[in-house]
Write a protein that holds these residues in place. Sequence first.
Motif, mmCIF file in Angstrom:
data_model
loop_
_atom_site.group_PDB
_atom_site.id
_atom_site.type_symbol
_atom_site.label_atom_id
_atom_site.label_comp_id
_atom_site.label_asym_id
_atom_site.label_seq_id
_atom_site.Cartn_x
_atom_site.Cartn_y
_atom_site.Cartn_z
ATOM 1 N N UNK A 456 0.827 -1.124 0.034
ATOM 2 C CA UNK A 456 -0.049 -0.134 0.066
ATOM 3 C C UNK A 456 1.003 1.129 -0.142
ATOM 4 N N UNK A 457 2.010 1.073 0.721
ATOM 5 C CA UNK A 457 2.895 2.508 0.756
ATOM 6 C C UNK A 457 3.392 2.651 -0.730
ATOM 7 N N UNK A 515 12.610 8.209 0.052
ATOM 8 C CA UNK A 515 11.630 7.252 -0.826
ATOM 9 C C UNK A 515 12.025 6.718 -1.673
ATOM 10 N N UNK A 516 13.062 7.139 -2.481
ATOM 11 C CA UNK A 516 13.711 6.244 -3.753
ATOM 12 C C UNK A 516 14.555 5.150 -3.230
ATOM 13 N N UNK A 522 11.767 -2.326 -2.312
ATOM 14 C CA UNK A 522 10.298 -2.709 -2.667
ATOM 15 C C UNK A 522 10.644 -3.323 -4.086
ATOM 16 N N UNK A 523 11.233 -2.961 -4.918
ATOM 17 C CA UNK A 523 11.416 -3.493 -6.333
ATOM 18 C C UNK A 523 12.262 -4.766 -6.096
ATOM 19 N N UNK A 524 13.299 -4.784 -5.421
ATOM 20 C CA UNK A 524 14.362 -6.057 -5.228
ATOM 21 C C UNK A 524 13.469 -7.096 -4.409
ATOM 22 N N UNK A 525 12.772 -6.792 -3.473
ATOM 23 C CA UNK A 525 12.026 -7.949 -2.854
ATOM 24 C C UNK A 525 10.961 -8.307 -3.354
ATOM 25 N N UNK A 793 8.940 7.021 4.132
ATOM 26 C CA UNK A 793 9.789 6.511 5.352
ATOM 27 C C UNK A 793 9.465 5.070 5.595
ATOM 28 N N UNK A 794 8.215 4.633 5.523
ATOM 29 C CA UNK A 794 8.064 3.232 5.742
ATOM 30 C C UNK A 794 8.728 2.270 4.715
ATOM 31 N N UNK A 795 8.674 2.685 3.618
ATOM 32 C CA UNK A 795 9.357 1.872 2.498
ATOM 33 C C UNK A 795 10.842 1.704 2.714
ATOM 34 N N UNK A 796 11.525 2.980 3.224
ATOM 35 C CA UNK A 796 13.038 3.159 3.450
ATOM 36 C C UNK A 796 13.291 2.408 4.507
#
Length: 811
Positions: A456-457, A515-516, A522-525, A793-796
Amino acid sequence: MDVSRRSLILHTTAATLAAPPVVSGAPEEGIPIQVTGEGGGRLPVVEISVPFARGTRRDAAGLAVFSPAGVAVACQLRVSQTWPDGSARWLVGAFEAEAGPGRYLLKQGQPPALPDLLRDGDPLLIDTGRTTLRITSAGASPTGMGVADLVITAPGGKVYRSSLAGDTGRIVVEERGPVRTTVRLEGQCRAEDGEQHFQYIVRWTAWRQRAQVRATVTWLNNTEGAARQVSDIRLHCAVGLAPDHLVFGCERGVYDGPLLKDWPVFLTQEDHNQYWARTQNPDGRLQHLSSGGCDGDCCPGWVSVSNADAGLGLFVPNFREEYPNEIAIDAGRLSVGLWPERAAAHIASKPHLPANPDGKKPYIKTKYWPVLPHPYIAFFDPESRCLDVKQGVAKTQDVYFYPWTGKAHAGDFERNYWAGSLVPARGFPDPAYVARTGALGPCSPQGGRYATLFQECFGWLDRHIDLMRCYGKFDYGDFKYFNAAPDNMAHPGTKWGHMGEMAREGYWHNNEGDPFFGLLLYHFRSADEKAWRRCREVARHLLDVDIRHFPHWGMYTHGYGHCYVETATAGEPDHSWLRGLLAWAGISGDPLVWDWMLKCGDALRAFRPDFTSVDTRTVSVHLHMMCQFHQYTGRAEFLEAARAPADALLRVQNADGSWPAYMAAPDRPKTPGFVDHAIAALADYYVTAGKPEPVRKALDSALQWQFASGDLAVPLVAFGLTMLAFSTDDAGYRTRLAQLLDHLNTAQNRSPDPYGRGQIGWADYGVNNPAGSAGTGRPRQFLGQGRPLTPGFVLAYAQPGAALLSRGGKP
């Protein structure tokens, strides 16, 4: 502090945080590479980025890519980034997916022996088997074409060309091999009288047995002065034939008709929802092609000119999203308007940021104030109708050329366009393998109890580029900082009532909280192809616009209209979140990115104020970045630079474990603030500096304060707990980490409203004024505000914690 210089130099995060088990340089069974694609034609060359665990490989020798049937395919591989010990961290490459989509393997083996595409000499020659590319210091010429020339026109009509670079021109072979070759041309655009203008950097890339070549064109303002104006920037190329036929893509189909002599044609995307396809007849009148049937909202950005024997196709990706853009056909010449003068009249009709907003000197603004909805217009001067480029800004775009000869190839360009084969495909390494290498730090494959939280993030960030129309020459890949709902008021009596509007209504950014890096994780997981596309877009924007390239280096902070109007000098650390770009240097394989990041790091390292008298965020982000630069480079001076901010945090910490938001500054309030930033930074330093006990005591006290405060929507604290749990195996840190991630997971907005879904702590979903609207049947809606801070922040910073918990289960 009880930390010796020797311990600082001898300990690194990479060494201490090596939690993933060591894997071999290439597992015997191979590293799975997934290649996606649809049937109906040959796949383009597949490009890959593959990580390796520290100490497992020195180079790419002895590796090959194998098809799903176990056949070694044409490939080339190279190390693009190393660990501090010199071993390979990231490997990049390209291979032929002759067998089509499927599961390929990177493993020990020998690829087919094939000739190098590059022929040394003067000129350099790239021969793909379908296209030749002649390269001299004056420029590059694809088969049958003249030299592609970057042309800048200044106010008043003076012209500067890359082909006139002369002794400033330089040729650099970035990569060579049997599958892909890239040659970089760089220098200063100059006029006939020798006067210099912007720097140009043009990367020419060609692929084995492909007719298309890609020009990645960058212009960069490295001239003296606060800014420089230009009226037009375009890439010119003579087509080298006498075309009489014109085909191009329209929103409503395809134009296919004659190309009349002395009737130039222009395809101009001048807004996110407005483009024109026009021709100019010999008496000077502009006419709509097909009586306006070729006009529309979104031009796809491709065109082909030809005669019976030969032709040239041209494709500009993201033609609509990076407006204004233009493709022009005139007198046997094709050009791409990277800033087309023809769009100036429309842009001038929009609201603009005043060039002198405070009544003093231009380009200075020291307070937030809502002015305009799209900051790319801040680079435009409506009076002169010129692009007004801040010193240090760059802009990069891709242009694909597809020359062909012979009737048998007449339809090849369009066939490849519709099949999606002009642009290289992407191969995605197995997420489980990526996680085991530790190249991105703690990482885990998609799944687990927090999978929805991260999905969702990512969804919020992915949607908002399109929802908020984050388009425009300098905006694509950015995120709007503040998205207001209809109940977000600023009338008298409210917080922003004295201004009349919320002060950040027009404020954009995309670097706070990195966020980058979160998108990369996120992409690599997940191996999500859409996430990879967003990574590329955001990286391009960060590198061009958010990084200053001259005369000093650094990331802009609080820039209204990006770096046109700024409240701090580029490179000050309070928003210098550069970890994602450090990783991108290896993932992209771009040697300039690494060079630029080292310059940014050295600029940050030179920033040495009294850290006890600046805000806690500045101290914390500086400390965090010095640790990260040390982890990526192994250079002792970065760790030495971390000592002062770390020492300041220890000395200024309150007795209750918190920090005052402005440290010990005598003229600022002592209210606690940025405690989460300090926890993340000190935890990073704790691991990097060899686990000094005073730092851990300070962290334990701060964590006690944070959890007692009741505020658990703090992904930076999750990062701090992850570092501590990895380095100490203390189950208490894991327990708190799970508590925090559970809170983020349950507090996330998962309403159907696309503006608020994915947010944590900002956006609400409900009835606007439920008491006053009772009985009306008013539906629920997006309320409050949305910002990219929480999903970023959550993704990073929370994804690494989920990786830690997934390895040992929830305590």
